[in-house]
Design a protein around this motif. Structure first.
Motif, PDB file in Angstrom:
ATOM      1  N   ALA A  22      -4.934  -2.893  -4.343  1.00 18.03           N
ATOM      2  CA  ALA A  22      -2.899  -1.808  -4.761  1.00 18.03           C
ATOM      3  C   ALA A  22      -3.443  -0.774  -5.692  1.00 18.03           C
ATOM      4  N   LYS A  23      -4.621  -0.606  -5.581  1.00 18.95           N
ATOM      5  CA  LYS A  23      -4.812   0.987  -6.925  1.00 18.95           C
ATOM      6  C   LYS A  23      -5.320   2.014  -6.045  1.00 18.95           C
ATOM      7  N   VAL A  24      -4.731   3.272  -6.254  1.00 22.08           N
ATOM      8  CA  VAL A  24      -5.260   4.658  -5.445  1.00 22.08           C
ATOM      9  C   VAL A  24      -6.652   4.968  -5.897  1.00 22.08           C
ATOM     10  N   VAL A  25      -7.234   4.682  -4.698  1.00 20.48           N
ATOM     11  CA  VAL A  25      -8.478   4.932  -4.678  1.00 20.48           C
ATOM     12  C   VAL A  25      -9.409   6.117  -3.969  1.00 20.48           C
ATOM     13  N   GLY A  26      -8.221   7.142  -4.068  1.00 20.81           N
ATOM     14  CA  GLY A  26      -8.683   8.321  -3.241  1.00 20.81           C
ATOM     15  C   GLY A  26      -7.359   9.151  -2.716  1.00 20.81           C
ATOM     16  N   ALA A  27      -7.429  10.861  -2.596  1.00 16.73           N
ATOM     17  CA  ALA A  27      -5.836  11.464  -2.783  1.00 16.73           C
ATOM     18  C   ALA A  27      -6.725  12.801  -1.984  1.00 16.73           C
ATOM     19  N   GLN A  28      -6.193  12.982  -0.844  1.00 17.18           N
ATOM     20  CA  GLN A  28      -6.417  15.209  -0.468  1.00 17.18           C
ATOM     21  C   GLN A  28      -5.459  15.043   0.632  1.00 17.18           C
ATOM     22  N   ARG A  29      -5.232  16.864   0.236  1.00 10.76           N
ATOM     23  CA  ARG A  29      -4.889  17.122   0.536  1.00 10.76           C
ATOM     24  C   ARG A  29      -5.012  17.566   1.841  1.00 10.76           C
ATOM     25  N   ASP A  30      -3.954  17.368   2.873  1.00 11.60           N
ATOM     26  CA  ASP A  30      -4.270  17.676   4.990  1.00 11.60           C
ATOM     27  C   ASP A  30      -4.416  19.549   4.759  1.00 11.60           C
ATOM     28  N   ASP A  31      -4.970  20.101   4.412  1.00  7.39           N
ATOM     29  CA  ASP A  31      -4.971  21.425   4.493  1.00  7.39           C
ATOM     30  C   ASP A  31      -4.894  22.156   5.698  1.00  7.39           C
ATOM     31  N   ALA A  67       0.808  -1.212  -0.024  1.00  6.24           N
ATOM     32  CA  ALA A  67       0.147   0.232  -0.016  1.00  6.24           C
ATOM     33  C   ALA A  67       0.659   1.016  -0.186  1.00  6.24           C
ATOM     34  N   ILE A  68       1.924   1.317   0.879  1.00 10.18           N
ATOM     35  CA  ILE A  68       2.561   2.231   0.543  1.00 10.18           C
ATOM     36  C   ILE A  68       3.563   2.878  -0.365  1.00 10.18           C
ATOM     37  N   ALA A  69       4.075   1.394  -0.897  1.00 10.87           N
ATOM     38  CA  ALA A  69       4.589   1.437  -2.848  1.00 10.87           C
ATOM     39  C   ALA A  69       3.402   2.212  -3.214  1.00 10.87           C
ATOM     40  N   SER A  70       2.631   1.950  -3.391  1.00 14.12           N
ATOM     41  CA  SER A  70       1.383   2.258  -4.348  1.00 14.12           C
ATOM     42  C   SER A  70       1.094   3.073  -4.491  1.00 14.12           C
ATOM     43  N   ALA A  71       0.764   4.035  -2.886  1.00 13.70           N
ATOM     44  CA  ALA A  71       0.787   5.827  -2.661  1.00 13.70           C
ATOM     45  C   ALA A  71       1.826   6.755  -3.058  1.00 13.70           C
ATOM     46  N   LEU A  72       2.973   5.808  -3.282  1.00  8.27           N
ATOM     47  CA  LEU A  72       4.458   7.036  -3.451  1.00  8.27           C
ATOM     48  C   LEU A  72       4.236   6.823  -4.549  1.00  8.27           C
ATOM     49  N   LYS A  73       3.792   6.352  -5.501  1.00  5.38           N
ATOM     50  CA  LYS A  73       3.626   5.953  -6.892  1.00  5.38           C
ATOM     51  C   LYS A  73       2.710   7.481  -7.365  1.00  5.38           C
ATOM     52  N   ASN A  74       1.621   6.759  -7.095  1.00 15.92           N
ATOM     53  CA  ASN A  74       0.319   8.807  -7.308  1.00 15.92           C
ATOM     54  C   ASN A  74       0.776   9.745  -6.911  1.00 15.92           C
ATOM     55  N   THR A  75       1.621   9.879  -5.260  1.00 17.01           N
ATOM     56  CA  THR A  75       2.287  10.582  -4.580  1.00 17.01           C
ATOM     57  C   THR A  75       3.005  10.966  -4.207  1.00 17.01           C
TER      58      THR A  75
END
Length: 239
Positions: free
Chosen positions: A144-153, A98-106
């Motif tokens: 293992a696909k990224v299904v969402g990504a949000q910036r913490d404001d 999961a960490i590897a997939s997240a870093l590929k996306n972001t």
């Protein structure tokens, strides 16, 4: 003449007798307040002793309540760990994947990974960019696909503080997750910067510390679960 002597004698006797009565009266008047004061002091002492006993009883009750609260906390932690373990076992994707997939996306630095409790059970990976901005990246536990990504404001310095704590580290979050997997199915990876910084890895068998430079796994001595299971990690190896 005799009559005068008799009168003088009677008068003297009366005076003497009156003085005696007065003396007795005077003695009674002096002793009465003293006796009352003594009784009051004794009563006050009894009240103070009763208060002390009541305070001691309250202290015992407070201690019992604290023990009950601690037991409840341990039970809650055990329930949470059990739920996390069930979800982690059901996941087809490990925390490291999961960490590897997240870093590929972001791209950035992963500082934590755990399972969401929103019902979908996606891996939630926290990624910090170089400028300190944080992103929460959700990764499917099945594909293992990224299904969402949000910036913490949130306007705080947590991201920068995490980057500062990881400065010079040789072991990243994914590698910490892989190291912790030797101790059980990993349910949570987080950066612990209380004291000497280290990766904190929760598994189905307890909580562990992973050294930022060497990757050595040691038991988290604040965790009762691993100790209760009789696990010994003095060599950093599995039982």
């Amino acid at each position: 003449m005799k009559r005068n002597i008799v009168i003088a004698t009677v008068t003297a006797a009366a005076l003497i007798g009156g003085g005696t009565v007065a003396a007795y009266a005077s003695a009674d008047d002096g002793n009465a307040p003293t006796q009352r004061q003594t009784n009051v002091r004794v009563a006050d002492d009894r009240d103070d002793a009763a208060d002390d006993r009541n305070e001691a009883a309250d202290d015992r009750n407070d201690a019992a309540d604290d023990r009950d609260d601690a037991a409840d906390d341990r039970n809650d932690d055990a329930d949470d760990r059990s739920d996390d373990a069930t979800e982690a076992r059901a996941s087809k994707i490990t925390s490291a994947d999961a960490i590897a997939s997240a870093l590929k996306n972001t791209p950035g630095t992963a500082v934590s990974a755990d399972r969401d409790d929103d019902g979908a059970g996606a891996w939630d990976v926290n990624v910090v960019k170089g400028d300190g901005t944080e992103y929460s990246v959700q990764v499917s536990p099945d594909t293992a696909k990224v299904v969402g990504a949000q910036r913490d404001d949130d306007d705080d310095n947590d991201g920068r503080e995490d980057l500062a704590a990881l400065k010079g580290a040789s072991v990243d979050a994914r590698e910490a997750a892989e190291a912790g997997a030797a101790k059980g199915t990993v349910t949570d990876v987080d950066l612990d910067d209380d004291g000497p910084a280290a990766w904190s890895v929760e598994t189905t068998r307890g909580e562990w510390k992973v050294d930022l430079k060497t990757g050595k796994v040691t038991q988290d001595h604040d965790d009762d679960t691993a100790q209760g299971n009789g696990q010994d990690d003095r060599d950093g190896d599995d039982d």
